[in-house]
Scaffold this active site. Structure first.
Site, PDB file in Angstrom:
ATOM      1  N   GLU A 168     147.654   4.057 -31.975  1.00 10.46           N
ATOM      2  CA  GLU A 168     146.624   3.261 -32.659  1.00 10.46           C
ATOM      3  C   GLU A 168     145.342   4.022 -32.998  1.00 10.46           C
ATOM      4  OE1 GLU A 168     146.032  -0.143 -30.152  1.00 10.46           O
ATOM      5  OE2 GLU A 168     148.111  -0.773 -30.301  1.00 10.46           O
ATOM      6  N   GLU A 223     157.609  -2.472 -30.677  1.00 12.46           N
ATOM      7  CA  GLU A 223     157.009  -3.613 -29.960  1.00 12.46           C
ATOM      8  C   GLU A 223     157.265  -4.907 -30.724  1.00 12.46           C
ATOM      9  OE1 GLU A 223     152.860  -2.828 -29.045  1.00 12.46           O
ATOM     10  OE2 GLU A 223     153.248  -0.718 -28.665  1.00 12.46           O
TER      11      GLU A 223
HETATM   12  O1  9MR Z   1     151.407  -6.375 -23.642  1.00 10.76           O
HETATM   13  C1  9MR Z   1     150.188  -5.738 -23.271  1.00 10.76           C
HETATM   14  C2  9MR Z   1     149.257  -6.759 -22.652  1.00 10.76           C
HETATM   15  O2  9MR Z   1     149.786  -7.219 -21.435  1.00 10.76           O
HETATM   16  C3  9MR Z   1     147.895  -6.136 -22.415  1.00 10.76           C
HETATM   17  O3  9MR Z   1     146.991  -7.129 -21.995  1.00 10.76           O
HETATM   18  C4  9MR Z   1     147.397  -5.500 -23.700  1.00 10.76           C
HETATM   19  C5  9MR Z   1     146.047  -4.874 -23.484  1.00 10.76           C
HETATM   20  O4  9MR Z   1     145.725  -3.907 -24.430  1.00 10.76           O
HETATM   21  O5  9MR Z   1     148.329  -4.536 -24.128  1.00 10.76           O
HETATM   22  C6  9MR Z   1     149.526  -5.133 -24.489  1.00 10.76           C
HETATM   23  O6  9MR Z   1     150.388  -4.202 -25.097  1.00 10.76           O
HETATM   24  C7  9MR Z   1     149.907  -3.650 -26.322  1.00 10.76           C
HETATM   25  C8  9MR Z   1     150.522  -2.291 -26.473  1.00 10.76           C
HETATM   26  O7  9MR Z   1     150.219  -1.482 -25.380  1.00 10.76           O
HETATM   27  C9  9MR Z   1     150.040  -1.599 -27.744  1.00 10.76           C
HETATM   28  N1  9MR Z   1     150.251  -2.424 -28.897  1.00 10.76           N
HETATM   29  C10 9MR Z   1     149.770  -3.775 -28.809  1.00 10.76           C
HETATM   30  C11 9MR Z   1     150.341  -4.457 -27.567  1.00 10.76           C
HETATM   31  C12 9MR Z   1     149.949  -5.910 -27.549  1.00 10.76           C
HETATM   32  O8  9MR Z   1     148.559  -6.058 -27.399  1.00 10.76           O
END
Ligand code: 9MR
Length: 632
Positions: free
Chosen positions: A345, A468
């Site tokens: 990102e 994802e």
């Molecule tokens: O699924 C993850 C969630 O539990 C966390 O709170 C969040 C915090 O940044 O991150 C989520 O996973 C993310 C992933 O690492 C990167 N792409 C977006 C995902 C959804 O937010």
């Protein structure tokens, strides 16, 4: 509640093998009634408090059966002489409960005059350190307060697991305490396995977090449908892996603040699960602006330290990445870490780097990497170090969301093409957090937009992984838009399957709707009861449709000696544009479905004069990006 029942689980689980550690897993249940197997239940009428101990270990707190107050009968458990708010009655779970199983904890609690108590959870991790979290807060009042069905679970990686009551400093009374196993709901055994259906196309996987391991049905679903790959949902991110205390200690001891100290203790349960079941792991993620502590970028690892300079950050980055891979290899030589999101990102939708700055509560957009480097020039060293230290066979990816939006998409392609030329990158991770919304026409991205992104990424010649995947419907709309969601998933899978030669993995970001970062928008293909939603059936249907005999004419992919009329113009519309690159890839990927004329084939053979290959599509793509090519 009369008497005491100690289920058979007590005797069988007394002999449990050593349990080790991870992050807190307890959560508060929304369930209204506990109807499962009772593991332990007491109203203290027999005066026995021997299974409770004094948490916090002061020598003044005493636990006894008291007749001062009772919620039922005439007795309750009294904790008196508490010297700290964290002293209170504790009940050890890992001697009576099984790991990877969910339990309800219920109880009544009261202060002598008033209480402001909490129900909490504690265990020791693989690093031997105690970790704790609150399960239920704000148990405030002067009368008996009821805790109903607080959900708790632990894994084999945790030892000395307790639930305990704490808060305030006065006398604390507990009554009607019970531990009940959460009843398991069966999964549908008679439906096809998604990973079987897509075997030969790409791996099918999911993200998992340690708490997911506690639901047997959830794990059965993961294993049946999405068992080809595991991504650790949160616990392999920098904020979980970087060990602040150990970093500070190492700095104090050696004066070196460029060798970050790390720990995989939070990821242990999921990594052990992958090891036990022989499931390859996608590493997520090394270099990210989010879920990375600010102190990592500061002098002396101090929260309030000055920003370090670029040179020091490069050293930290290299040593972090080195330690990351070396530690994984040492701890988990059996696991196939087949892919790694090296940078996550880094680009905004307009193709610019993020704004420089810290992560502050409530706003996670800014990047400390940009703050230290001034721009996105940290990306290349991240890939350089990852290439240097990653085990052989671990493919390196750049991963992003909104990856189908033009500005970001073009920037990712430009960056990836450059990194590819330097031999530093293997693939692009399309996160694919999508929105099906309330109709196909309102969906975002539209399936056509998503397919366009797939085509463009494929044209780079790099591997693509869908990393994802989830697709939302309107918030709190129940099952109303399940069919729209199915139609959308179907169209998205049509596109992915069309590019199956370029896509090596499709990873969902979760399995059931209730355990999702976007739970209120039900974005997944199984519901909270482990039942397949219409979306599941729509993506199974896709494969059947694609495997059905084609009614399309056979491909004409040779020029049969024809001379090109306009080099690059594969579809003969007198223009060289993206549609030409896409047509070439379609013809290569699915010749039974896509055709090209002899003139088109002559035009499409852009490089090497060796018939149509994906390199021709790549050359057109580069040309469209303004790079130096045989097309000008
Ligand atoms: O699924 C993850 C969630 O539990 C966390 O709170 C969040 C915090 O940044 O991150 C989520 O996973 C993310 C992933 O690492 C990167 N792409 C977006 C995902 C959804 O937010």
């Amino acid at each position: 509640m009369k008497g005491k029942i100690l289920a058979a689980a007590l005797s069988t689980s007394m002999g449990l093998s050593a349990l080790t550690a991870s992050i807190p897993m307890g959560t508060v249940a929304a369930d209204s009634a506990a109807t499962g197997k009772v593991i332990y239940s007491t109203d203290f009428e027999d005066g026995d408090v021997s299974l409770f101990t004094n948490r916090g270990g002061d020598d003044t707190t005493e636990l006894s059966a008291s007749e001062d107050f009772a919620s039922s009968g005439s007795k309750s458990l009294l904790a008196s002489g508490r010297s700290e708010s964290w002293n209170g009655p504790a009940f050890r779970l890992d001697t009576v409960c099984e790991p990877n199983t969910q339990y309800y904890v219920s109880a009544k609690i009261k202060g002598r005059y008033y209480t402001n108590a909490m129900l909490s959870f504690q265990y020791s991790g693989t690093d031997g350190k105690p970790k704790y979290s609150n399960l239920v807060q704000n148990l405030n009042g002067s009368d008996w307060i009821t805790v109903t069905n607080a959900k708790v679970s632990f894994t084999e990686d945790m030892t000395d697991v307790y639930v305990y009551f704490e808060g305030g400093d006065g006398d604390m009374f507990i009554d009607d305490f019970s531990i009940v196993e959460v009843p398991a709901k069966p999964i549908e055994e008679d439906i096809e396995s998604l990973s079987d259906v897509y075997a030969g196309y790409f791996r099918m996987g999911t993200a998992l977090t340690p708490s997911d391991l506690s639901s047997k049905s959830f794990m059965a679903l993961a294993q049946k449908h999405l068992g080809d790959s595991v991504t650790v949902g949160n616990e392999m991110k920098p904020d979980s892996v970087l060990d602040h205390e150990a970093c500070l200690a190492y700095f104090e001891e050696t004066g070196d603040d460029t060798t970050p100290q790390i720990s995989f203790s939070a990821a242990t349960p999921v990594l052990n699960y992958a090891k036990k079941n022989n499931i390859p792991v996608r590493i997520h993620t090394l270099v990210w602006h989010s879920q990375t502590p600010n102190w990592f970028f500061k002098e002396g690892y101090a929260d309030d330290g000055a920003w370090v300079d670029k040179d020091k950050m490069l050293k930290r980055m290299e040593n972090y990445i080195k330690a990351y891979f070396e530690t994984l290899e040492k701890l988990y030589p059996e696991i196939d870490f087949y892919a790694c999101d090296v940078v996550n990102e880094a680009w905004l939708e307009d193709g610019n780097p993020r704004q420089p700055g810290e992560q502050v509560s409530g706003s996670y957009e800014k990047s400390a990497w940009v703050k230290v480097f001034g721009d996105n020039s940290f990306i290349e060293p991240a890939f350089t170090y990852a290439r240097k230290y990653a085990p052989e066979g671990c493919k390196l990816y750049y991963n992003d969301y909104n990856e189908y939006m033009d500005g970001k998409l073009n920037k990712i392609i430009e960056m990836a093409t450059d990194l590819k030329e330097k031999g530093l990158i293997d693939g692009i991770g399309m996160q694919s957090h999508l929105d099906a919304r309330q109709s196909l026409s309102a969906s975002f991205p539209s399936p056509a937009m998503y397919k366009n992104a797939l085509a463009k990424y494929a044209a780079t010649g790099l591997d693509i992984q869908i990393t994802e995947l989830d697709a939302t419907i309107p918030e709190n709309s129940g099952t109303q838009y399940y069919d729209v969601q199915a139609e959308y998933y179907s169209a998205i899978f049509d596109a992915i399957v069309e590019y199956k030669d370029y896509v090596s993995a499709v990873i969902f970001w979760g399995i059931t709707d209730d355990i999702s970062w976007r739970a209120s928008q039900r974005p997944l293909i199984f519901d909270a009861d482990f039942k397949a939603k219409p979306a599941y059936y729509s993506i199974i249907d896709d494969v059947e449709r694609l495997e059905a005999p084609s009614t399309q004419p056979t491909t004409q992919s040779t020029s049969d000696g024809k001379e090109p009329t306009l080099l690059g113009d594969a579809n003969c519309d007198e223009k060289v544009n993206l549609a030409d690159a896409i047509l070439i890839m379609q013809v290569k990927a699915n010749p039974s479905k896509y055709t090209i004329t002899q003139e088109g084939a002559a035009n499409a053979d852009v490089v090497d004069n060796d018939g149509i290959t994906n390199l021709d599509a790549l050359e057109i793509q580069k040309y469209l990006l303004g790079l130096d090519t045989v097309l000008g």
